[in-house]
Design an enzyme around this catalytic site. Sequence first.
Site: not given
Lengths: 780, 485
Positions: A235, A317, A349, A720
Amino acid sequence: MADRRQGGVRHAIPHDSAAKHVSGRAIYIDDIPAPPGLLHLFAGKADRAHALIRRLDLARVREAPGVVAALTAADVPGVNDISPVGANDDPLFAEGEVQFHGQVLFVVAADSLDAARAAAGLAAVEYEDLPAILTIEQALAAKSFVLEPHVMRRGDVQAALAAAPHRLKGRIRMGGQDHFYLEGQVSLAIPQEDGDVLIHCSTQHPSEVQHGSARVLGRPDNAVTVEVRRMGGGFGGKETQAAQWAAIAALAAVKTGRAAKFRLERDDDMVMTGKRHAFLIDYDVGFDGSGRVLGIAFEQAAGCGYSADLSGPIADRAMFHADNGYYLENVTILSHRCKTHTASNTAFRGFGGPQGMVGIERVMDAIACHLGQDPLEVRKANLYGKDERNVTPYYQTVEDNILPEIFAGLEVSSGYAERRAAIRAYNAASPILKKGLALTPVKFGISFTNTPLNQAGALLHVYADGSVHLNHGGTEMGQGLFIKVAQVVAEELQVDLDRIKITATTTGKVPNTSATAASSGSDLNGMAAQAAAREIKRRLAAFASERYGVAPAEVQFLAGCVRVGGEEIAFPDLVKQAYLARVSLSATGFYATPKIHYDRDKAAGRPFYYFAYGAAVSEVLVDSLTGEYRVTRVDILHDVGRSLNPAIDLGQIEGGFIQGMGWLTSEELYWDEAGRLKTHAPSTYKIPTCGDRPEDFRIAIMPGNENREPTIFRSKAVGEPPLMLAISVFAALSDAIASTADYRLLPNLDAPATPERVLRAIEELCLRAVEPAARARAGE
Amino acid sequence: MAEAIRFLLGEELREVAIDDPTVTVLNYLRGRERRTGSKEGCAEGDCGACTVALGEVENGRLVYRAVNSCIQFLPTLHGKQLLTVEDLAGPEGKLHPVQRAMVDCHGSQCGFCTPGFVMSLFVMFHDGAPIDRARIDDALAGNLCRCTGYGPIIAAAERMRSAGTADRFSRNEKRIVDALEAMRSPAPTHAGERGYYAPRHVDELAELLLCHPDACILAGGTDVGLWVTKQHRRLDPVVYIGAVEELQRFDIREREIEIGAGVTYSRLFPIIAAEYPNFGEVLRRLGSAQIRNCGTMVGNIANGSPIGDSPPPLIALGARLVLRRGKDRREIPLEAFFIAYGKQDRRPGEFVESLLLPRRDPAWNLHCYKISKRFDQDITACLGAFNLKLAKGKVADIRICFGGMAATPKRALACEAALRGRPWIRETIIAGQAALARDYEPISDMRASRSYRARVAGNLLLKFWHETTEPHLETRVVGPRRAHG
């Protein structure tokens, strides 16, 4: 063709290890038979959040029974640092200064784990305490950062805000999340000749573990081999943060000449490793009477912990997804990367994407409450267009937008309008229990935003009996990557899936790999494996063409056999002939994602090859006296392009959703005022259980939507994106709370929305509802 | 004195000497037996990756129960059958129907939790009761999965009996029962360096504790196990009461139920749930199937936790404890047992022999509310138990007890006084809430803040009032009186 051949792409084939999983025969690292003389490692940890180390005396530790070595920074022959980004801020062993509660001071190697643990308690440590920064707010106030701030901007936000008919400001906090992979961090290092070392490591990033360990050992990369067959969950938590334990195990193995295992017990794992970043997001939004955003300024602050780790790209991100699925014409996104004296937060994730999306989804709910509109109408008014209103804040044109179709499909299939009316009626008649409903979208960018990482390699052997050995740089953490890539190779070679041996990832076969991360596993490794299979096919075809004197076009790979002219030759037979004719039956494959580029200084480019889309409708039932609630129904419509394996993809969608739901609901990280993490085991840290799964859960894959880009068999990444579908749960909770004040005020709800936060939001909302003056003071 | 325990591992007899009585079943399996299918995920009985099945003969039949091998001490296996995930597939590797269903439904992803799920499902496969979603949720609450979101596992549970309910183990039941009966022998005792005693009769236990007043009394081990796996305490000696015949009994009398100290939650659940449905709902959510299969209500009391789930309902019901020291017995109200944090009214050499629970009195009405971050298998932040006797619209009597609000489970005496004799109307409740705020000074911790605990306690009183005055109102999101989606 597909009738005779078992296991190409598009089939819902079980996970390759399923039968081994259910019978206890799947080998994890702690299950590998202990090499003779195996040493067990246990860490001596700092019990201060921030302090100078005045004395570290391990004399009694070294004298304790069973102890073979006690290692500190002084024992590191190379560099005492394991930073994944070259920041030089992640010491293997704390040296001089402690920067979080639980940081490794030293490690004991002993004949048994009990002996190592007991000895670790005998260290004499003296500290000089320093002030500790434990929260994002404290870090902002102290200007404590791990990295420089970063900005994205387009248009004239101040002018747009000033001119907007409506304007709102607000703030949302969201907590972090522990990965809670069921298998904790573990490495087994086995010394080799020449001082080399083989490390079995539960990691998503064998190459980085290799390179980092070599650097610690002061050896070239080729002295270290890292292998992983499977992880018991990753993860993101085993992307960078497996390296420290691997490097320490390698160090112990090299120092003592004995195999060494470092397995973190659950509490140590949770205390010592980083988590999803907590975020604090402020917004200032201007909009028109339809709810359309005219200008918006976000200020995001990420809680990074004590070092940079991957916080740079993670915070980036969050910025890349501050728009989610909405067109923001005039926008600035300012991002702070806050340094706190806690474990260094890391990939999880979604990698910042979820936090960015929660910000804009909060804005949508705020606008809806302000205008008295259904939040779905506000969301629709803001969705990206197809041919206009389709450029992101980082100047990438959204070419593949299918959110309008997904919204339309889901709105009907979920019965949104009827349920919205029924819920209003229910809430009017129910004094204690309240229902809430929300539909939220996901648009998630696929590619590592650090463009060079978008490459992958594979290695394919065909043995003389026609059996196939498949290897690639991707790692298996349960997501089904290995079966998907094997299906790709089966499809290419037109052989049965059981002819293909799936093998452990190792840096000795495919070098310089990127992490299995960013949902990219099958996109990258599938293409690399396909390239290798095509190379094998090319050689076999050339051989057959020459041997049988037919044109190359007359050699066709059919199910289980090769047609050469008019003759069908079984695949193993042709392989055998090729071997005897001295044709190489081993090939590498390589892939680099095309089209992508990004100029970070200008915050402009095409960082993403494509986007994956989805949406979810969640319904909740809230107890307004206690704040307890249940998620009663969820409808999902999600885009996976043309699925390589629908069963695996559904598993990712459902599992990702529940994991996201946990992040936003019951999973609460709690540090005390000394900086000690108090939620460090499943008794205190609550991930969803079986009973938390919505009673009524309807998941559909968006039909007929192949990837516009030529990805592997036109599929899309799925690891994701579904996690962020769970934002609909948070929005539905907000909706249920808002019902207690007739939907005119946005509840002050932060994440995770524990019963405590829900009750607090209800009570605070009730106070605000009866006190309009308070609203005026709050600047609304 | 025998110093080796005997049990069946699969169908093979094992005789294992006791040298360390606190070695866990999981460490034994993974170490000595080299059976690595069972996993350590938490070492505290919360994640279920270590789940194994224990078979015991009850009324001539073989009964399987799921337990957490990570906190179960090896000597407690004496006389039982231990099945691990490795035992399920047939001799030629043919998957058991549970395993087959898990594969067919895509019930594993990373696979690390899977052996535990398989064993929990195996036990459910064997218990004969119909399978529905509510039962599945209860049976699997002690198994955490981080990958699947549980849907495929639920599907496997629904599918696993599709080809029938028989398997190798049911077909071999008689043979296993015979083998277990043949092994029936006094539980072993080890008086060496690390003492371990497993007396068979309560008089022996009483004598033993006089000799070893500092002994660690071990019942289900769901708390004591963690003293070893988490706190790394060295327990010496250990006195296991699971073999004491008299303590495994409960006696349902006309006015009260006597519950022996060794009675597990699982055995008690149907009785309590029939007598007091709200108390039953608290027990349904207490721990997990694995925990309830081992844990005892008396152990929950005797260890004195301020957040144990049994004491508040028991105190609200006026339960009493029977304490014994040597030949002497004394009976005290349960609430008197809890003196302060970590301090109970138990003298050296004394032990709790049984619990006396009053039978249901139709004039009284018990409602219980457990508040936690997660519904299943979570430690309580606040648990309220309200036991009300109304007469002519007035509070004839009331007993209120909370857990999680003080250093011990504690009655809300000021609140009770504010309510007693008053008409059962909203104004009385408001007065009661004000009094309740004087009863407790809760703390803030990782489970809840002080203010939430105080606020929710008052709201629970209000909810109780709603429930007693408006029987058709939907008031809960789980358990009885919940609204349906």
